[in-house]
Structures are given as C-alpha cells and as structure tokens.
Design an enzyme around this catalytic site. Structure first.
Site, PDB file in Angstrom:
ATOM      1  N   TYR A 142      10.386   1.617  -4.227  1.00 11.86           N
ATOM      2  CA  TYR A 142      10.055   0.918  -5.475  1.00 11.86           C
ATOM      3  C   TYR A 142      10.457   1.738  -6.702  1.00 11.86           C
ATOM      4  O   TYR A 142      10.670   1.203  -7.773  1.00 11.86           O
ATOM      5  CB  TYR A 142       8.553   0.598  -5.556  1.00 11.86           C
ATOM      6  CG  TYR A 142       8.059  -0.400  -4.516  1.00 11.86           C
ATOM      7  CD1 TYR A 142       8.947  -1.099  -3.708  1.00 11.86           C
ATOM      8  CD2 TYR A 142       6.711  -0.636  -4.345  1.00 11.86           C
ATOM      9  CE1 TYR A 142       8.500  -1.994  -2.751  1.00 11.86           C
ATOM     10  CE2 TYR A 142       6.259  -1.540  -3.392  1.00 11.86           C
ATOM     11  CZ  TYR A 142       7.153  -2.215  -2.603  1.00 11.86           C
ATOM     12  OH  TYR A 142       6.701  -3.101  -1.657  1.00 11.86           O
ATOM     13  N   LYS A 191       8.918   4.844   9.930  1.00 10.27           N
ATOM     14  CA  LYS A 191       9.992   4.143  10.646  1.00 10.27           C
ATOM     15  C   LYS A 191      11.018   5.206  11.024  1.00 10.27           C
ATOM     16  O   LYS A 191      12.195   5.148  10.641  1.00 10.27           O
ATOM     17  CB  LYS A 191      10.572   3.054   9.714  1.00 10.27           C
ATOM     18  CG  LYS A 191      11.567   2.126  10.372  1.00 10.27           C
ATOM     19  CD  LYS A 191      10.943   1.135  11.344  1.00 10.27           C
ATOM     20  CE  LYS A 191      12.025   0.319  12.031  1.00 10.27           C
ATOM     21  NZ  LYS A 191      11.561  -0.387  13.218  1.00 10.27           N
ATOM     22  N   ASP A 223       6.516  -1.362  12.336  1.00 13.94           N
ATOM     23  CA  ASP A 223       6.535  -2.714  12.920  1.00 13.94           C
ATOM     24  C   ASP A 223       5.427  -2.859  13.958  1.00 13.94           C
ATOM     25  O   ASP A 223       4.736  -3.877  14.031  1.00 13.94           O
ATOM     26  CB  ASP A 223       7.917  -3.059  13.501  1.00 13.94           C
ATOM     27  CG  ASP A 223       8.609  -1.881  14.169  1.00 13.94           C
ATOM     28  OD1 ASP A 223       8.088  -0.753  14.084  1.00 13.94           O
ATOM     29  OD2 ASP A 223       9.658  -2.074  14.798  1.00 13.94           O
ATOM     30  N   ASP A 247       2.130  -1.242   0.929  1.00 14.83           N
ATOM     31  CA  ASP A 247       1.977  -2.475   0.145  1.00 14.83           C
ATOM     32  C   ASP A 247       1.801  -3.654   1.105  1.00 14.83           C
ATOM     33  O   ASP A 247       0.866  -4.458   0.986  1.00 14.83           O
ATOM     34  CB  ASP A 247       3.253  -2.647  -0.706  1.00 14.83           C
ATOM     35  CG  ASP A 247       3.152  -3.796  -1.681  1.00 14.83           C
ATOM     36  OD1 ASP A 247       2.052  -4.347  -1.828  1.00 14.83           O
ATOM     37  OD2 ASP A 247       4.183  -4.148  -2.291  1.00 14.83           O
ATOM     38  N   ASP A 251      -1.970  -5.591   2.344  1.00 12.88           N
ATOM     39  CA  ASP A 251      -2.208  -7.024   2.116  1.00 12.88           C
ATOM     40  C   ASP A 251      -2.517  -7.732   3.442  1.00 12.88           C
ATOM     41  O   ASP A 251      -3.391  -8.592   3.508  1.00 12.88           O
ATOM     42  CB  ASP A 251      -1.010  -7.684   1.439  1.00 12.88           C
ATOM     43  CG  ASP A 251      -1.140  -7.634  -0.077  1.00 12.88           C
ATOM     44  OD1 ASP A 251      -2.046  -6.928  -0.561  1.00 12.88           O
ATOM     45  OD2 ASP A 251      -0.355  -8.286  -0.785  1.00 12.88           O
TER      46      ASP A 251
END
Ligand code: NAD
Length: 356
Positions: A142, A191, A223, A247, A251
């Site tokens: 980001y 990852k 994942d 993020d 959620d």
C-alpha cells in the site's frame, strides 16, 4: 495509577458510544483506585464546524501530550462534499501519522451468548473463537511505489511490495508481546513460497522467537490462513502479518463474529501512546437515536487498559461485565434475538457499568 486519556467523541454515534465507555472507565477507576483524566479533543466533522479544519494543531497537541487516545468515530454524509483535505477522515489519517502508529491490533471473538449471530456452523463456533490479528499498518504494497506506464501500446501497472528488517522486527515484537499477554501462541502469516519480502519476514520472525522462548511461534501461508479462519478459527491465539494480508484477513475475521458494533481495535506505534477505537464508522443512520451498540468502544477501552496501561485485571473485569450483560439477555438492535431484552445505547452502558 494516574493517566491522562485524550477522548475524541467525533461525529454521528461517536459522542453516544464514547459517553458509555467513559462511564465504565470511571467505575473501573473507582473500583481499582486509579485516576483517569479525560481530555476532550475535537476531531472530524465537529472540529471542522467549530475550528474550520478536521484536526487543528492544538487539538492534536492534546493527543500527543496524553498517555493514550480513545476515539468514537468521525465522518458523515453532511461532510461528503467538502474538499479532500478538509474531510473528517483526514483528521484521523493525520492523527495516526502524528502518533506514528504502525500496528493495528484487532480481536476476533465470538461471544458464546451470540454464537447464533455468527455465520459459521454451531459446531465450529462452540470450539471457542477468540484471537487477535496484529496487522502491519504503514509498510508493504500500500505504501510502495505505484506506477502505470505504456510500452508499445500496452498499459502496465506496477505496485511495489517492500519491507525492511527494521519494519518487520518492530511489528514482530508487538505480535510476540501481545501473545505474551494471551495464550502465548503466535502464528506468523506470509507468502514465503512466492515472495522475497515474505521470506525475509519469516527469517526475522524466527530470529525474534529466540528472544521470546515462552511463545510458541508457527508459520502459515496466507491462503491457508484465509481457509483456516473459517474452517477452525479456534486454533489461533495471535496472528501477525503484513499490511495487505492483514487488511483482508481482519475483515474476514470480523465477519465471523457477527456484528460490527461489538469489535474493538488498538493501534500501537513508536511512541508510548496508542489509539483505541471501535472498528465501525459514525453510523449516521443511528446518530442521536440511542440505538447504537457501545460495546466495541467499551472493549476498545478495555484493550487500552490491557495493552497500554498494563492493567490486565481491570481489562478482564470490563470484559466480564460485558459478558454478564449478554448473559442477562440484554441486546442492542444490531444483535437482537428472539426472546431477548432490547437495550438502547445508554441502557447498555448503564448495565455494563453496574456489573462492575
Ligand atoms: P459504519 O460503520 O458507520 O456503518 C455501517 C453499518 O453498520 C450501518 O448500517 C450502521 O448503522 C451499522 N453500525 C455501525 N456501528 C454500529 C454500532 N455501534 N451499533 C450498531 N450498528 C452499527 O460505516 P459507513 O456507513 O460506511 O460509514 C459512515 C461514516 O463513518 C462515513 O463518513 C465513513 O467515512 C466514516 N467511517 C469512520 C471510521 C472511523 O472513524 N474510524 C471508520 C469507518 C467509517
């Protein structure tokens, strides 16, 4: 203990939910012999109306001079058309930047009394869901370089994912320390089968683990983590991860708990202060109706006591008071179930305070 707490009531339901959290904190202070000084700070739309800007320097100063910051919510339809630099949310971004917060800690807990509100199957919820996601907040993709270029008639976009050892180490420490205050299990999510930044992440986490021998560190690919959060979330205590993974996972985790009105958060950073706030916004549709659920804000105040002021007993007392309120069958509209007693925002705060 004496503490100065900067209190931002903000907009919409902000003032109503903060009022209830302050009543509960006052009761904790009396019961445990502490003094909390609440310093009112104008931020958001209310500051714009009063001072012409969403976070005037003198209001920010009050936050920087305090021991911690407690926030309701800012924003609302009334300010949707103002220029970007004057939007209430700009106040929040400036505050986060000034406080230097680089870690967002968000619990995902399904209260047993509310298991029917969770979209997960009962047998999964009954195993117990109570974990914390520690998300890096100021680095990663980001905040990396973003560019779009055209080469030989084809448009290509690039977003750079960059992490330094220093950035990973400081968020890693927050993860280990949070696990130390809970069940001492830390799951580092990355990852590393694909990304170089994730391989560095894993290396730094394992190096840090040597300094925290009482914490059990495990690794998980992002994942797989997304699947495990819905398959068996009871396996987690604390998850630490980078910005974009956090993020998305936080959620996902908030969805399994039921209502947005129940979830607290704390952002920690360089300085000694933290920023504690419910995860929801200013809910303009509920403002002034005495219908909002103040529990997310009350639990944010409990997080502040546990993680910032090192008062685990007081924090647990607040959480128990919430649990007793639910046991007694009280429910605000967002979590209402058949056969339960309807509470408004004020009644909710009153009952929780009296349970202390
Ligand atoms: P929201 O979180 O305010 O509301 C989403 C939905 O959840 C609404 O239906 C609302 O009624 C409900 N809800 C939210 N909090 C609740 C509570 N405590 N009890 C019961 N129900 C609750 O999100 P939104 O409508 O997208 O945003 C409204 C405003 O809030 C916008 O201006 C947005 O920019 C701002 N916002 C502020 C923050 C913050 O201050 N940290 C965070 C998110 C959004």
């Amino acid at each position: 203990m004496q503490k100065e707490i900067a209190v931002i009531r903000g907009d919409g339901i902000g003032p109503e939910i903060i009022e209830q959290a302050l009543r509960v904190l006052e009761r904790v202070a009396v019961r445990y012999g502490h003094t909390f000084h609440f310093i009112d700070v104008d931020m958001g739309g209310c500051a714009l109306d009063r001072w012409g800007e969403p976070l005037p320097a003198k209001e920010l100063r009050k936050c920087l001079d305090s021991d911690s910051v407690l926030l309701g919510a800012v924003g609302g339809e009334k300010r949707n058309n103002v220029p970007a630099e004057l939007r209430p949310e700009k106040g929040l971004l400036s505050l986060r930047k000034a406080l230097g917060v680089y870690s967002n800690n968000r619990p995902a807990k399904v209260w047993p009394q509310l298991s029917a509100v969770s979209p997960l199957k009962k047998e999964i919820v009954d195993r117990g869901i109570d974990f914390l996601i520690v998300r890096e907040l100021t680095g990663g993709i980001y905040f990396g370089e973003h560019r779009t270029e055209e080469k030989e008639g084809i448009t290509t976009s690039v977003d750079v994912l960059e992490y330094s050892e220093t950035e990973i180490e400081r968020i890693g420490r927050i993860g280990f320390e949070a696990a130390g205050k809970r069940k001492k299990k830390l799951c580092s999510v990355d990852k590393s089968n694909v990304l170089a930044s994730s391989r560095l992440w894993r290396k730094v986490m394992h190096r840090l683990a040597e300094e925290y021998p009482d914490i059990l560190l495990t690794d998980m690919l992002v994942d797989n983590c997304a699947m495990q959060i819905v398959r068996d979330p009871s396996q987690f205590d604390v998850i630490v991860t980078e910005n974009m993974f956090g993020d998305i996972l936080s959620d996902e985790a908030s969805m399994i708990t039921g209502s947005i009105g129940m979830i607290p958060s704390g952002s920690l950073g360089k300085g000694p202060r933290g920023l504690y706030e419910p995860i929801h916004g200013s809910a303009p549709d509920l403002a002034g109706k005495d219908e909002a659920n103040p529990i997310g804000t009350i639990l944010s105040a409990a997080m502040m006591l546990r993680y910032r002021f090192d008062l685990p007993e007081e924090a647990a007392a607040m959480e128990n008071a919430v649990s007793k309120y639910l046991d007694a069958g009280w429910r605000t509209a967002d979590i209402m179930q058949e056969g339960k007693k309807k509470a408004g925002c004020r009644r909710c705060g009153q009952v929780i305070m009296e349970n202390l």
